[in-house]
Design an enzyme around this catalytic site. Structure first.
Site, PDB file in Angstrom:
ATOM      1  CG  HIS A 171      -5.113  -6.236  -0.185  1.00 14.55           C
ATOM      2  ND1 HIS A 171      -6.318  -6.308   0.469  1.00 14.55           N
ATOM      3  CD2 HIS A 171      -5.200  -7.103  -1.239  1.00 14.55           C
ATOM      4  CE1 HIS A 171      -7.104  -7.171  -0.167  1.00 14.55           C
ATOM      5  NE2 HIS A 171      -6.452  -7.666  -1.211  1.00 14.55           N
TER       6      HIS A 171
ATOM      7  CE1 TYR B   1      -9.323  -2.883   1.062  1.00 11.94           C
ATOM      8  CE2 TYR B   1      -8.633  -0.738   0.263  1.00 11.94           C
ATOM      9  CZ  TYR B   1      -8.336  -1.942   0.881  1.00 11.94           C
ATOM     10  OH  TYR B   1      -7.054  -2.207   1.313  1.00 11.94           O
TER      11      TYR B   1
ATOM     12  CE  LYS C 251      -3.850  -2.278   2.457  1.00 12.45           C
ATOM     13  NZ  LYS C 251      -4.710  -2.217   3.673  1.00 12.45           N
TER      14      LYS C 251
ATOM     15  CG  ASN D 280      -3.449  -2.824   7.096  1.00  8.64           C
ATOM     16  OD1 ASN D 280      -3.340  -2.336   5.971  1.00  8.64           O
ATOM     17  ND2 ASN D 280      -4.521  -3.482   7.484  1.00  8.64           N
TER      18      ASN D 280
ATOM     19  CD  GLU E 171      -8.833  -9.021  -3.139  1.00 12.91           C
ATOM     20  OE1 GLU E 171      -9.522  -8.787  -2.138  1.00 12.91           O
ATOM     21  OE2 GLU E 171      -7.671  -9.482  -3.056  1.00 12.91           O
TER      22      GLU E 171
END
Ligand code: UDP
Ligand code: MG
Length: 166
Positions: A124, A50, A10, A121, A135
């Site tokens: 992913h 998302y 990310k 975080n 995805e």
């Protein structure tokens, strides 16, 4: 069972120069990288990725986060392939909440919770095979993945405008 999974480093992972560390941790899995690219995430892609969280209060912030509005406007997308790929990668990533994640996991080591409540975080990873398929198809075209037929494809003819080196 051999399977494939989508990994995203990310924008916070890229901004913090964690790419090397994260790839080294993931190499412990002995899985194969079969696709990779740097992506500038559009709002459309962010919202599609998302979509399962669209009713959550943190959704608008999450979209800003994954588009790179708080860090760098890029994400590194990878497809890992091999035995139990989804479980192996999720386990090295650690729990969603970086404060609850095992401190030796990637999220436990490098993640944080921001004051506006988003879990930054750094990585992913697909949760299950259905999500992995959805995805991977969202982030990659069939020809961008070096092993063929991970999912059925069909040939089409299209005329496109493209760039070439001058
Ligand atoms: N997220 C968050 N707050 C939450 C839950 C999720 O900020 O309470 C963010 C976090 O960055 C997470 C992403 O939304 O990685 C996707 O959430 P999901 O529940 O799918 O967790 P994941 O599969 O990433 O562990
Ligand atoms: Mg998820």
């Amino acid at each position: 069972m051999k399977e494939q999974t989508l990994v995203l480093i990310k924008p916070d992972g890229l901004k913090k120069s964690l790419t090397g560390n994260i790839l080294t941790r993931l190499s412990e899995t002995k899985l194969d990288i079969v696709g990779t690219k740097i992506v500038q995430v559009s709002k459309e892609l962010a919202e599609a990725h998302y979509c399962h969280l669209k009713d959550k209060p943190f959704f608008p912030e999450l979209i800003h986060y994954i588009m790179g509005d708080y860090h760098k406007k890029k994400v590194m997308a990878l497809v890992y392939w091999g035995e139990d790929a989804i479980g192996k990668v999720r386990s090295i990533c650690g729990e969603t909440n970086p404060e609850k994640a095992d401190s030796v996991s990637i999220r436990g080591a490098y993640g944080r919770i921001t004051t506006n409540g988003v879990y930054e975080n750094v990585i992913h990873a697909s949760e299950n095979s259905k999500e992995a398929e959805r995805e991977i198809k969202l982030w990659f075209q069939p020809d961008e993945i070096i092993i063929s037929n991970i999912y059925p494809t069909e040939e089409i003819e299209k005329t496109i405008k493209a760039r070439r080196w001058k």
